[in-house]
Design a protein around this motif. Structure first.
Motif, PDB file in Angstrom:
ATOM      1  N   ILE A 191      -5.588   7.271   3.934  1.00 39.01           N
ATOM      2  CA  ILE A 191      -4.821   6.817   5.105  1.00 39.01           C
ATOM      3  C   ILE A 191      -5.563   6.921   6.434  1.00 39.01           C
ATOM      4  O   ILE A 191      -5.116   6.366   7.427  1.00 39.01           O
ATOM      5  CB  ILE A 191      -3.485   7.591   5.228  1.00 39.01           C
ATOM      6  N   ASN A 245      -6.378   8.302   9.993  1.00 36.70           N
ATOM      7  CA  ASN A 245      -5.444   8.931  10.938  1.00 36.70           C
ATOM      8  C   ASN A 245      -5.734  10.407  11.206  1.00 36.70           C
ATOM      9  O   ASN A 245      -4.893  11.141  11.713  1.00 36.70           O
ATOM     10  CB  ASN A 245      -3.998   8.763  10.441  1.00 36.70           C
ATOM     11  N   GLU A 246      -6.958  10.858  10.873  1.00 38.63           N
ATOM     12  CA  GLU A 246      -7.272  12.263  11.086  1.00 38.63           C
ATOM     13  C   GLU A 246      -7.501  12.561  12.565  1.00 38.63           C
ATOM     14  O   GLU A 246      -7.646  11.664  13.386  1.00 38.63           O
ATOM     15  CB  GLU A 246      -8.547  12.656  10.316  1.00 38.63           C
ATOM     16  N   LEU A 254      -6.826  15.752   7.311  1.00 28.64           N
ATOM     17  CA  LEU A 254      -5.431  16.177   7.236  1.00 28.64           C
ATOM     18  C   LEU A 254      -5.150  16.930   5.940  1.00 28.64           C
ATOM     19  O   LEU A 254      -4.088  17.517   5.780  1.00 28.64           O
ATOM     20  CB  LEU A 254      -4.513  14.949   7.335  1.00 28.64           C
ATOM     21  N   ILE A 255      -6.091  16.846   5.005  1.00 24.05           N
ATOM     22  CA  ILE A 255      -5.921  17.613   3.770  1.00 24.05           C
ATOM     23  C   ILE A 255      -7.135  18.502   3.592  1.00 24.05           C
ATOM     24  O   ILE A 255      -8.153  18.310   4.248  1.00 24.05           O
ATOM     25  CB  ILE A 255      -5.779  16.704   2.521  1.00 24.05           C
ATOM     26  N   PRO A 262      -2.446  11.193  -1.710  1.00 27.13           N
ATOM     27  CA  PRO A 262      -2.500   9.920  -0.978  1.00 27.13           C
ATOM     28  C   PRO A 262      -3.196  10.022   0.381  1.00 27.13           C
ATOM     29  O   PRO A 262      -3.696   9.026   0.885  1.00 27.13           O
ATOM     30  CB  PRO A 262      -1.016   9.556  -0.801  1.00 27.13           C
ATOM     31  N   ALA A 263      -3.240  11.235   0.952  1.00 24.27           N
ATOM     32  CA  ALA A 263      -3.848  11.368   2.281  1.00 24.27           C
ATOM     33  C   ALA A 263      -5.340  11.032   2.268  1.00 24.27           C
ATOM     34  O   ALA A 263      -5.948  10.849   3.318  1.00 24.27           O
ATOM     35  CB  ALA A 263      -3.620  12.780   2.819  1.00 24.27           C
ATOM     36  N   LEU A 322       0.838  -1.190   0.000  1.00 26.25           N
ATOM     37  CA  LEU A 322       0.000   0.000   0.000  1.00 26.25           C
ATOM     38  C   LEU A 322       0.880   1.250   0.000  1.00 26.25           C
ATOM     39  O   LEU A 322       0.604   2.219  -0.706  1.00 26.25           O
ATOM     40  CB  LEU A 322      -0.915  -0.030   1.228  1.00 26.25           C
ATOM     41  N   ASP A 323       1.954   1.200   0.798  1.00 23.88           N
ATOM     42  CA  ASP A 323       2.878   2.315   0.889  1.00 23.88           C
ATOM     43  C   ASP A 323       3.350   2.796  -0.457  1.00 23.88           C
ATOM     44  O   ASP A 323       3.338   3.979  -0.766  1.00 23.88           O
ATOM     45  CB  ASP A 323       4.124   1.850   1.661  1.00 23.88           C
ATOM     46  N   GLU A 324       3.803   1.848  -1.250  1.00 17.85           N
ATOM     47  CA  GLU A 324       4.373   2.203  -2.527  1.00 17.85           C
ATOM     48  C   GLU A 324       3.307   2.751  -3.470  1.00 17.85           C
ATOM     49  O   GLU A 324       3.532   3.686  -4.216  1.00 17.85           O
ATOM     50  CB  GLU A 324       5.011   0.958  -3.135  1.00 17.85           C
ATOM     51  N   LEU A 330     -10.966   3.278   6.342  1.00 19.48           N
ATOM     52  CA  LEU A 330      -9.823   4.126   6.681  1.00 19.48           C
ATOM     53  C   LEU A 330      -9.317   3.924   8.107  1.00 19.48           C
ATOM     54  O   LEU A 330      -8.125   4.046   8.365  1.00 19.48           O
ATOM     55  CB  LEU A 330     -10.187   5.597   6.492  1.00 19.48           C
ATOM     56  N   GLU A 331     -10.208   3.620   9.043  1.00 18.88           N
ATOM     57  CA  GLU A 331      -9.790   3.555  10.449  1.00 18.88           C
ATOM     58  C   GLU A 331      -8.751   2.467  10.689  1.00 18.88           C
ATOM     59  O   GLU A 331      -7.745   2.693  11.343  1.00 18.88           O
ATOM     60  CB  GLU A 331     -11.005   3.330  11.350  1.00 18.88           C
ATOM     61  N   LEU A 383       0.586   4.327  -2.602  1.00 21.45           N
ATOM     62  CA  LEU A 383       0.143   5.654  -2.180  1.00 21.45           C
ATOM     63  C   LEU A 383       1.009   6.764  -2.760  1.00 21.45           C
ATOM     64  O   LEU A 383       0.533   7.866  -3.003  1.00 21.45           O
ATOM     65  CB  LEU A 383       0.122   5.735  -0.650  1.00 21.45           C
ATOM     66  N   LEU A 384       2.287   6.470  -2.988  1.00 23.89           N
ATOM     67  CA  LEU A 384       3.149   7.511  -3.534  1.00 23.89           C
ATOM     68  C   LEU A 384       2.985   7.654  -5.045  1.00 23.89           C
ATOM     69  O   LEU A 384       3.547   8.553  -5.652  1.00 23.89           O
ATOM     70  CB  LEU A 384       4.610   7.224  -3.177  1.00 23.89           C
ATOM     71  N   ARG A 385       2.218   6.750  -5.625  1.00 21.89           N
ATOM     72  CA  ARG A 385       2.010   6.841  -7.071  1.00 21.89           C
ATOM     73  C   ARG A 385       0.637   7.409  -7.421  1.00 21.89           C
ATOM     74  O   ARG A 385       0.246   7.416  -8.574  1.00 21.89           O
ATOM     75  CB  ARG A 385       2.169   5.459  -7.713  1.00 21.89           C
TER      76      ARG A 385
END
Lengths: 607, 231
Positions: free
Chosen positions: A16, A18-19, A246-247, A12-13, A2-4, A88-89, A6-8
């Motif tokens: 994720i 985490n708000e 967060l965005i 990406p926020a 997922l990490d990789e 998301l949670e 998200l950067l593509r």
């Protein structure tokens, strides 16, 4: 992985969680995925989700998590890497949840619902779901005509969520503990008066395509489903916090719900009827509520939310109370849906000390005749006086909202739109030249009228795409003043919206085909594919004309007649007749129009 | 008369999920956290007052930051520990205030001071000879590489003088440690250096597969010594 990914992808926020104020919990007996079938920034601005999120999470046994439609770039990545739709949670796949709930805010998000189910690995058709699949439940304004989605949902919840969700979840918990089956649960759910479970109803059609019958096929299935409403809005649960993204999202602010419903009765407006009767909150309650919301969010703006804020009986104390409380902390008060008068202008002056935003009027129609037809109480005098007042106070920008294709509309009404815009420009020029440093700017925005269920215009024909095009062109070519900018909408999207708004169960097939051939994010004009929809309708053996452009007769069985919103069909017929006669109906506070909502035993009906 | 000012430097981490928050959103995030924490932040003058918050150096989206810095000005004095505790109560997972200090009289902001930063990059390669190859590359005095200039025009630059230190370890993963010029005077993005190394070693460069963390930031005195911004 997922990490990789998200950067593509863009932003990406969105994916994720985490708000701030996100609810974190351990294992819970009931897992509820709250799905908003549009992109994160849109869904996170929706008040209903914020309310129900904390409402459900206040139960220790329930974990409500959020899900949004991944943007197309993310969807591609998820499909390519076999990542199922997750909440998301916790990042858990929603396929494993007990409930997957969709809020139905807009017809043009229907294909996104199918897409999200599919991306989650949940069978798209309710009939294909088995044990272990979540119960898919829908609610929100579009659930009032659930038929175009009936094949995809196990349950529709009609009305306000705060009323029956506790009962439903308690029932589900017991059911789950006893090891009951899916089918058994749906039967049990028939005891809740606001739940509509499509599989317990059979539909037949006449040769002309209209509905012939709509019959329960289960002894416990009620003939009509009653909308649930909160009796005392002042006492009902309201969250003390909001999730702070967060965005940047569409609305980054504290939202205070001032009242539900609307006293006005504009004949095109579904919200004005389905949320009846009007129920208010006390100004003191709201001010108290604002304190914790502001402290827990860090937001710099508070917005009052309702269908018509000026109609709030305690508007003055609330507005001044909030201003007194927050001006020193540099917290702005947003006042949407205001009628322009001396008080509101004075208020806006206090609210926006620096930059004067534009003023908004929604006359909806260009002539008084047509405004009477649609029961829009706003007169030309109101608008011109309001504008004059604002111009002398230093405002110079005005936005006007109109609708095209309203019942009984003629070209004269369209010329009225141009007239009104021009008169506002003239009004500005009545101010002595030295007192107007900037030129006036008027934006006239025209949308296409979409007839909606549960309005007096539910029987009306919509203009065809060709007619809409002719009408918008007519206005465009005659709107010659350089100070007026004219904006209009593409009619194709509105005609599809009309099909989905008043569709019957057969439309499910077209929704499925449209989605299957690639329709998604239909509400985003860059994604809307009219060709796909036309083909889907054709392949389903349906026509756009039948659903959008056909006038219904009063005795036709309507696809949503089994839903009872408390406002009677006879009232809508009376209102439609009054509309044709150009007769205005007074607002709920001025005189009761006997719509039927009094039966709920609360609200404005008992003021 | 000089008005007393209360300036503080916060050191914080930005990692895990919080790596996906861009710089402008981070600013908003801090402003809201400061409000929720009830920290007596000072505002700028003028028509549109804003909180006096100044980040030392934006962190690229996706990169972890283990010692990021932000300077804030308060209206009144507050014990550093108190400030730290109150703000930490408002942080999401992945962000933590790790240290706070009061700035000295007339001390410049981090943004004005910063001259270098340490980076750690976990590479997506497995090559037992990598350390040797990097060593011979390091011996080359000029590293010329094309990069996009201000006007979107390609230009050739020598990045070797902007690399103050460069090492690697090749135990489990191949990891590069580098100290690079950072700040408004001269700046080298780790991406550009890594691209140079990958190109010279004939490797496929996919920046996203490389996990990078910024681990410290420094000011530099006249004699070339580096001092961490918290000192």
């Amino acid at each position: 992985m997922l990490d990789e990914i998200l950067l593509r992808v863009e932003k990406p926020a969105r994916y994720i969680g985490n708000e701030i104020n996100m609810v974190k919990k351990g294992e819970c007996e009931i897992n509820f995925a709250f799905c908003f079938p549009d992109v994160y920034e849109v869904g996170m601005s929706h008040l209903g989700m914020q309310i129900l999120y904390y409402f459900l999470n206040r139960r220790e046994d329930t974990y409500c998590q959020r899900v949004f439609a991944p943007w197309v770039d993310m969807e591609d990545m998820m499909r390519a890497h076999g990542i199922p739709l997750y909440a998301l949670e916790t990042g858990a796949p929603i396929k494993d949840f007990d409930f997957v709930g969709f809020t139905l805010q807009y017809e043009m998000s229907y294909t996104n619902i199918l897409n999200m189910l599919d991306l989650a690995g949940i069978p798209v058709y309710a009939r294909d779901r088995g044990e272990g699949d979540p119960i898919v439940i829908g609610g929100g304004p579009c659930a009032y005509n659930p038929e175009p989605l009936a094949d995809f949902f196990d349950i529709f919840y009609i009305g306000e969520g705060e009323v029956y969700y506790d009962e439903i979840l308690d029932m589900y918990k017991e059911h789950k503990r006893n090891g009951g089956t899916r089918a058994e649960f749906l039967e049990k759910a028939l005891s809740v008066p606001c739940l509509y479970i499509p599989k317990f109803y059979d539909v037949s059609y006449n040769e002309d395509g209209t509905l012939k019958s709509f019959e329960p096929n289960h002894p416990n299935a009620p003939r009509t489903i009653k909308k649930a409403i909160v009796k005392d809005l002042d006492k009902v649960f309201y969250p003390e916090k909001q999730i702070v993204p967060l965005i940047e999202v569409v609305h980054d602010r504290v939202t205070l719900e001032v009242f539900r419903g609307c006293i006005r009765g504009c004949r095109f407006c579904q919200a004005g009827y389905i949320y009846r009767p009007v129920r208010e909150k006390n100004a003191d309650t709201l001010i108290e509520c604002s304190k914790s919301l502001v402290a827990n969010s860090g937001h710099e703006e508070i917005s009052l939310t309702s269908l018509s804020t000026s109609d709030y009986t305690q508007f003055q104390p609330l507005a001044t109370g909030l201003l007194d409380l927050y001006t020193k902390d540099k917290i702005n008060i947003a006042l949407p849906s205001l009628r322009i008068d001396a008080f509101s202008l004075d208020l806006m002056e206090r609210v926006q000390e620096v930059r004067k935003s534009s003023l908004t009027f929604a006359p909806e129609a260009g002539t008084q005749r047509l405004r009477n037809v649609i029961n829009k109480g706003l007169t030309e005098e109101d608008i011109l006086n309001g504008a004059a007042l604002a111009f002398s106070g230093g405002w110079n920008r005005v936005k006007l909202y109109f609708m095209c294709g309203l019942p009984t509309e003629t070209d004269e009404d369209l010329f009225g739109v141009i007239d009104l815009a021009n008169k506002i420009v003239d009004k500005y020029h009545e101010i002595p030249k030295e007192e107007r440093p900037r030129p006036v700017s008027v934006v006239a925005s025209m949308s296409c009228f979409v007839p909606k269920p549960f309005t007096p215009f539910q029987w009306a024909a919509q203009s065809t795409v060709q007619e809409f095009l002719r009408k918008t062109k007519l206005v465009k070519t005659n709107m010659t003043k350089k100070q007026v900018r004219y904006i209009y909408h593409e009619p194709e999207l509105c005609s599809m919206e009309a099909v989905l708004a008043r569709g019957d169960r057969r439309v499910c097939d077209a929704v499925y085909r449209a989605w299957k051939t690639g329709a998604k994010f239909d509400g985003w004009s860059e994604f809307f594919r009219y060709d796909l929809w036309l083909k889907a309708l054709k392949d389903s053996g349906l026509t756009l004309e039948f659903y959008a452009c056909r006038e219904r007769s009063y005795d036709e069985l309507l696809p949503w007649d089994h839903i009872n919103i408390g406002v009677s069909k006879s009232f809508f017929i009376k209102e439609m007749e009054r509309a044709k006669a150009g007769q205005v109906t007074k607002n709920c506070r001025a005189e009761c129009a006997m719509c039927g909502a009094k039966a709920f035993g609360t609200g404005v009906c008992y003021e | 008369m000089n008005r007393m000012t209360y300036d503080y430097r916060l050191q914080f981490t930005k990692r895990d999920k919080m790596r996906y928050i861009g710089h402008l959103d981070l600013l908003k995030y801090f402003q809201r956290a400061i409000k929720r924490a009830n920290v007596p932040i000072a505002f700028s003058m003028g028509f549109n007052p804003h909180q006096l918050v100044s980040f030392t150096m934006p962190l690229p989206l996706g990169m972890s930051g283990l010692a990021e810095y932000v300077d804030i000005r308060l209206e009144s004095e507050m014990p550093c520990d108190d400030l730290k505790t109150r703000l930490n109560a408002q942080m999401s997972d992945g962000m933590e205030i790790t240290a706070v200090r009061r700035l000295r009289e007339d001390e410049d902001t981090g943004a004005a001071l910063v001259a270098a930063a340490d980076y750690t990059a976990v590479l997506d390669i497995c090559d037992p000879d990598f350390a040797d190859k990097l060593a011979s590359l390091k011996a080359v005095p000029v590293w010329e590489i094309e990069k996009l200039g201000k006007k979107k025009k390609l230009k050739t630059v020598d990045i070797r003088p902007l690399i103050y230190a460069l090492d690697c370890e090749t135990a489990e993963n191949t990891v590069i440690h580098a100290r690079l010029a950072t700040g408004s005077n001269s700046n080298l993005k780790p991406e550009l250096m890594l691209r140079y190394i990958y190109e010279k070693l004939g490797l496929d460069f996919d920046y996203i597969r490389i996990k990078i963390a910024r681990t410290e930031m420094y000011r530099r005195d006249e004699s070339g010594n580096f001092t961490g911004l918290m000192e």
